[in-house]
Design a protein around this motif. Structure first.
Motif, PDB file in Angstrom:
ATOM      1  N   ALA A  20     -26.621 -12.163 -19.148  1.00  0.00           N
ATOM      2  CA  ALA A  20     -25.249 -12.455 -19.575  1.00  0.00           C
ATOM      3  C   ALA A  20     -24.357 -11.245 -19.344  1.00  0.00           C
ATOM      4  CB  ALA A  20     -25.221 -12.849 -21.056  1.00  0.00           C
ATOM      5  N   GLU A  21     -24.843 -10.067 -19.707  1.00  0.00           N
ATOM      6  CA  GLU A  21     -24.046  -8.850 -19.514  1.00  0.00           C
ATOM      7  C   GLU A  21     -23.731  -8.643 -18.034  1.00  0.00           C
ATOM      8  OE1 GLU A  21     -24.170  -4.343 -21.132  1.00  0.00           O
ATOM      9  OE2 GLU A  21     -25.901  -4.933 -19.927  1.00  0.00           O
ATOM     10  N   GLU A  22     -24.729  -8.797 -17.195  1.00  0.00           N
ATOM     11  CA  GLU A  22     -24.528  -8.621 -15.757  1.00  0.00           C
ATOM     12  C   GLU A  22     -23.498  -9.618 -15.219  1.00  0.00           C
ATOM     13  OE1 GLU A  22     -27.026  -8.761 -11.564  1.00  0.00           O
ATOM     14  OE2 GLU A  22     -28.124  -8.763 -13.447  1.00  0.00           O
ATOM     15  N   ALA A  23     -23.625 -10.866 -15.633  1.00  0.00           N
ATOM     16  CA  ALA A  23     -22.704 -11.902 -15.153  1.00  0.00           C
ATOM     17  C   ALA A  23     -21.267 -11.623 -15.584  1.00  0.00           C
ATOM     18  CB  ALA A  23     -23.149 -13.281 -15.648  1.00  0.00           C
ATOM     19  N   VAL A  24     -21.064 -11.310 -16.847  1.00  0.00           N
ATOM     20  CA  VAL A  24     -19.682 -11.120 -17.312  1.00  0.00           C
ATOM     21  C   VAL A  24     -19.067  -9.851 -16.729  1.00  0.00           C
ATOM     22  CG1 VAL A  24     -20.005 -12.498 -19.402  1.00  0.00           C
ATOM     23  CG2 VAL A  24     -20.245 -10.024 -19.524  1.00  0.00           C
ATOM     24  N   LEU A  25     -19.894  -8.842 -16.456  1.00  0.00           N
ATOM     25  CA  LEU A  25     -19.368  -7.642 -15.809  1.00  0.00           C
ATOM     26  C   LEU A  25     -18.933  -7.924 -14.372  1.00  0.00           C
ATOM     27  CD1 LEU A  25     -21.739  -4.865 -17.195  1.00  0.00           C
ATOM     28  CD2 LEU A  25     -19.320  -5.217 -17.738  1.00  0.00           C
ATOM     29  N   LEU A  26     -19.482  -8.982 -13.798  1.00  0.00           N
ATOM     30  CA  LEU A  26     -19.073  -9.418 -12.459  1.00  0.00           C
ATOM     31  C   LEU A  26     -17.943 -10.445 -12.522  1.00  0.00           C
ATOM     32  CD1 LEU A  26     -22.608  -9.728 -10.812  1.00  0.00           C
ATOM     33  CD2 LEU A  26     -20.873  -7.958 -10.381  1.00  0.00           C
ATOM     34  N   GLY A  27     -17.420 -10.669 -13.731  1.00  0.00           N
ATOM     35  CA  GLY A  27     -16.294 -11.584 -13.904  1.00  0.00           C
ATOM     36  C   GLY A  27     -16.678 -13.047 -14.009  1.00  0.00           C
ATOM     37  N   GLN A  28     -17.948 -13.318 -14.228  1.00  0.00           N
ATOM     38  CA  GLN A  28     -18.419 -14.693 -14.316  1.00  0.00           C
ATOM     39  C   GLN A  28     -18.628 -15.099 -15.771  1.00  0.00           C
ATOM     40  OE1 GLN A  28     -22.059 -14.460 -12.105  1.00  0.00           O
ATOM     41  NE2 GLN A  28     -21.042 -14.019 -10.172  1.00  0.00           N
ATOM     42  N   GLU A  29     -18.664 -16.402 -15.984  1.00  0.00           N
ATOM     43  CA  GLU A  29     -19.029 -16.931 -17.296  1.00  0.00           C
ATOM     44  C   GLU A  29     -20.540 -17.156 -17.270  1.00  0.00           C
ATOM     45  OE1 GLU A  29     -16.561 -19.894 -19.750  1.00  0.00           O
ATOM     46  OE2 GLU A  29     -18.099 -21.141 -18.823  1.00  0.00           O
ATOM     47  N   TYR A  30     -21.187 -17.058 -18.431  1.00  0.00           N
ATOM     48  CA  TYR A  30     -22.634 -17.225 -18.507  1.00  0.00           C
ATOM     49  C   TYR A  30     -22.969 -18.077 -19.720  1.00  0.00           C
ATOM     50  CZ  TYR A  30     -27.616 -16.011 -18.580  1.00  0.00           C
ATOM     51  OH  TYR A  30     -28.990 -16.063 -18.562  1.00  0.00           O
ATOM     52  N   GLU A  31     -23.936 -18.955 -19.555  1.00  0.00           N
ATOM     53  CA  GLU A  31     -24.380 -19.773 -20.688  1.00  0.00           C
ATOM     54  C   GLU A  31     -25.718 -19.250 -21.187  1.00  0.00           C
ATOM     55  OE1 GLU A  31     -25.314 -24.395 -21.930  1.00  0.00           O
ATOM     56  OE2 GLU A  31     -24.142 -23.993 -20.134  1.00  0.00           O
ATOM     57  N   LEU A  32     -25.720 -18.790 -22.436  1.00  0.00           N
ATOM     58  CA  LEU A  32     -26.946 -18.304 -23.059  1.00  0.00           C
ATOM     59  C   LEU A  32     -27.910 -19.464 -23.298  1.00  0.00           C
ATOM     60  CD1 LEU A  32     -25.285 -15.938 -25.681  1.00  0.00           C
ATOM     61  CD2 LEU A  32     -26.638 -15.215 -23.706  1.00  0.00           C
ATOM     62  N   ALA A  33     -29.164 -19.143 -23.531  1.00  0.00           N
ATOM     63  CA  ALA A  33     -30.174 -20.169 -23.802  1.00  0.00           C
ATOM     64  C   ALA A  33     -29.820 -21.010 -25.026  1.00  0.00           C
ATOM     65  CB  ALA A  33     -31.539 -19.523 -23.986  1.00  0.00           C
ATOM     66  N   THR A  34     -28.997 -20.453 -25.913  1.00  0.00           N
ATOM     67  CA  THR A  34     -28.571 -21.179 -27.110  1.00  0.00           C
ATOM     68  C   THR A  34     -27.500 -22.219 -26.807  1.00  0.00           C
ATOM     69  OG1 THR A  34     -26.879 -19.531 -27.570  1.00  0.00           O
ATOM     70  CG2 THR A  34     -29.035 -19.205 -28.603  1.00  0.00           C
ATOM     71  N   GLY A  35     -26.994 -22.194 -25.564  1.00  0.00           N
ATOM     72  CA  GLY A  35     -25.932 -23.122 -25.174  1.00  0.00           C
ATOM     73  C   GLY A  35     -24.542 -22.522 -25.299  1.00  0.00           C
ATOM     74  N   GLU A  36     -24.455 -21.334 -25.883  1.00  0.00           N
ATOM     75  CA  GLU A  36     -23.162 -20.666 -26.049  1.00  0.00           C
ATOM     76  C   GLU A  36     -22.710 -20.086 -24.712  1.00  0.00           C
ATOM     77  OE1 GLU A  36     -21.168 -16.995 -28.571  1.00  0.00           O
ATOM     78  OE2 GLU A  36     -23.298 -17.377 -28.779  1.00  0.00           O
ATOM     79  N   LYS A  37     -21.470 -20.367 -24.344  1.00  0.00           N
ATOM     80  CA  LYS A  37     -20.899 -19.815 -23.119  1.00  0.00           C
ATOM     81  C   LYS A  37     -20.162 -18.532 -23.458  1.00  0.00           C
ATOM     82  CE  LYS A  37     -20.572 -24.153 -20.714  1.00  0.00           C
ATOM     83  NZ  LYS A  37     -19.738 -25.128 -20.051  1.00  0.00           N
ATOM     84  N   VAL A  38     -20.429 -17.487 -22.669  1.00  0.00           N
ATOM     85  CA  VAL A  38     -19.804 -16.190 -22.910  1.00  0.00           C
ATOM     86  C   VAL A  38     -19.088 -15.734 -21.644  1.00  0.00           C
ATOM     87  CG1 VAL A  38     -21.382 -15.456 -24.738  1.00  0.00           C
ATOM     88  CG2 VAL A  38     -21.977 -14.994 -22.359  1.00  0.00           C
ATOM     89  N   LYS A  39     -18.075 -14.917 -21.853  1.00  0.00           N
ATOM     90  CA  LYS A  39     -17.324 -14.336 -20.735  1.00  0.00           C
ATOM     91  C   LYS A  39     -16.984 -12.899 -21.097  1.00  0.00           C
ATOM     92  CE  LYS A  39     -13.447 -16.896 -22.553  1.00  0.00           C
ATOM     93  NZ  LYS A  39     -12.589 -18.003 -22.375  1.00  0.00           N
ATOM     94  N   LYS A  40     -16.206 -12.248 -20.269  1.00  0.00           N
ATOM     95  CA  LYS A  40     -15.943 -10.817 -20.451  1.00  0.00           C
ATOM     96  C   LYS A  40     -15.390 -10.494 -21.842  1.00  0.00           C
ATOM     97  CE  LYS A  40     -14.859  -6.786 -17.929  1.00  0.00           C
ATOM     98  NZ  LYS A  40     -14.923  -6.274 -16.596  1.00  0.00           N
ATOM     99  N   ALA A  41     -14.619 -11.390 -22.407  1.00  0.00           N
ATOM    100  CA  ALA A  41     -14.077 -11.158 -23.751  1.00  0.00           C
ATOM    101  C   ALA A  41     -15.193 -11.045 -24.791  1.00  0.00           C
ATOM    102  CB  ALA A  41     -13.111 -12.277 -24.131  1.00  0.00           C
ATOM    103  N   ASN A  42     -16.386 -11.551 -24.469  1.00  0.00           N
ATOM    104  CA  ASN A  42     -17.527 -11.519 -25.385  1.00  0.00           C
ATOM    105  C   ASN A  42     -18.469 -10.346 -25.114  1.00  0.00           C
ATOM    106  OD1 ASN A  42     -17.254 -14.787 -24.549  1.00  0.00           O
ATOM    107  ND2 ASN A  42     -17.106 -14.297 -26.726  1.00  0.00           N
TER     108      ASN A  42
END
Length: 76
Positions: A20-42
């Protein structure tokens, strides 16, 4: 205190937050295994999750071997 979590499960959750950290640092959104979607603001929350799961992995790996601790005793 036992969480019932295995070391392998903790490692999987740690890797999820690492991805998730790698994805958001690349400007992407990521969905955690819990189903929560995270982005750079997170990012702060993601990094806190990384720290939490790293600590749990370390604790669980130190408990492998039956949870027996060895201490030195000096006799006088």
């Amino acid at each position: 205190m036992s969480t019932g979590l295995t070391l392998e499960e903790a490692k999987i959750r740690y890797r999820d937050y690492l991805n998730a950290e790698e994805a958001v640092l690349l400007g992407q959104e990521y969905e955690l295994a819990t189903g929560e979607k995270v982005k750079k603001a997170n990012l702060e929350k993601i990094q806190a999750g990384l720290k939490l799961w790293e600590e749990r992995c370390n604790k669980l790996s130190s408990n492998i071997g039956g949870g027996i601790s060895v201490i030195s005793v000096a006799l006088k």
